[in-house]
Enzyme design. Structure first.
Site, PDB file in Angstrom:
ATOM      1  CG  ASP A 139      -0.301   0.001   2.541  1.00 14.44           C
ATOM      2  OD1 ASP A 139       0.709   0.701   2.723  1.00 14.44           O
ATOM      3  OD2 ASP A 139      -0.792  -0.710   3.435  1.00 14.44           O
ATOM      4  CG  ASP A 161       4.194  -3.094   5.369  1.00 14.29           C
ATOM      5  OD1 ASP A 161       3.317  -3.709   6.004  1.00 14.29           O
ATOM      6  OD2 ASP A 161       3.966  -2.048   4.731  1.00 14.29           O
ATOM      7  CG  ASP A 178      -2.584 -11.908   8.773  1.00 10.04           C
ATOM      8  OD1 ASP A 178      -1.960 -11.116   9.487  1.00 10.04           O
ATOM      9  OD2 ASP A 178      -3.811 -11.859   8.590  1.00 10.04           O
TER      10      ASP A 178
END
Length: 234
Positions: free
Chosen positions: A41, A110, A113
């Site tokens: 992102d 980053d 899961d």
């Protein structure tokens, strides 16, 4: 949403990206070359580029579609892509770390899961390779899941990192959209202590625009509830 889990929302406080980026960068005295593994992102990338001493941030993201969607729907998070110090590679982070000859001052993981493509990036062999790709005073910070809902994962990650790095300390933040709203990271360092070596003078001079991180939250993030301390065996 990835793998059925919320990843990004406009109406949260950006705590995750700010803590992942600013905690190591305000501890390392000269964070010139930085690597983000994952980070699709681009929020962490954008936060890191608020530091003028950073000369280059390489983001290695396996899924180009995540960046495309983020550029379309979350322009504030992807603002850093316009910075000439940003380099984005669309490839497997594990393979990149294994193959690269580059050395970095700071590496952050980053990641989504530990399922699917990200699973191997939570394992000890990967962390050992990270250690080898850091400079002699390098810092590694991975996101390490929820201490409330993912206790086995948190404990295993902390144990792995403590066996590899001389300094390994868990820190946390409030993240409304993540399970339990309580999220963790681990500060793993070859040399620097995240409390003793926090650069207060640099913070006072720069004070990048943030919504969550400041000098007080930096220090407070390392104060852990008793159940977390027991989980880590501290």
């Amino acid at each position: 949403v990835l793998y059925g889990s919320l990843m990004v929302a406009d109406n949260d406080n950006n705590a995750y990206n700010e803590m992942l980026a600013h905690v190591p960068l305000f501890v390392h005295p000269s964070p010139k070359r930085v690597l983000i593994i994952g980070g699709g992102d681009c929020g962490c990338l954008t936060e890191m580029l608020k530091h003028p001493e950073v000369e280059k941030v390489t983001m290695c993201e396996i899924d180009e579609k995540v960046v495309e969607v983020s550029k379309r729907h979350f322009p504030a998070l992807t603002a850093g892509l316009a910075d000439k110090r940003a380099e984005v590679l669309f490839e497997d982070g594990k393979k990149f770390i294994e193959d690269t000859d580059e050395r970095f001052d700071v590496i952050v993981a980053d990641l989504s899961d530990p399922v699917g493509p990200a699973a191997d990036l939570f394992q000890k062999p990967f962390h050992q390779t990270i250690f080898e790709r850091l400079n002699d005073d390098g810092i590694f910070v991975p996101q390490t899941e929820s201490p409330f809902f993912n206790q086995q994962t948190v404990a295993a990650l902390h144990k792995n990192l403590k066996t590899i790095f001389p300094i390994a300390r868990l820190f946390t933040c409030f993240m409304p959209i993540y399970p339990s709203g309580y999220w963790s990271f681990t500060f793993a360092s070859k040399q620097y202590d995240p409390l003793k070596d926090f650069d207060q003078r640099r913070w006072d001079n720069q004070k990048p625009k943030t919504r969550y991180y400041n000098a007080e939250t930096h220090r407070a993030a390392f104060a852990l509830p008793q159940f977390v301390r027991e989980l880590l065996g501290d």
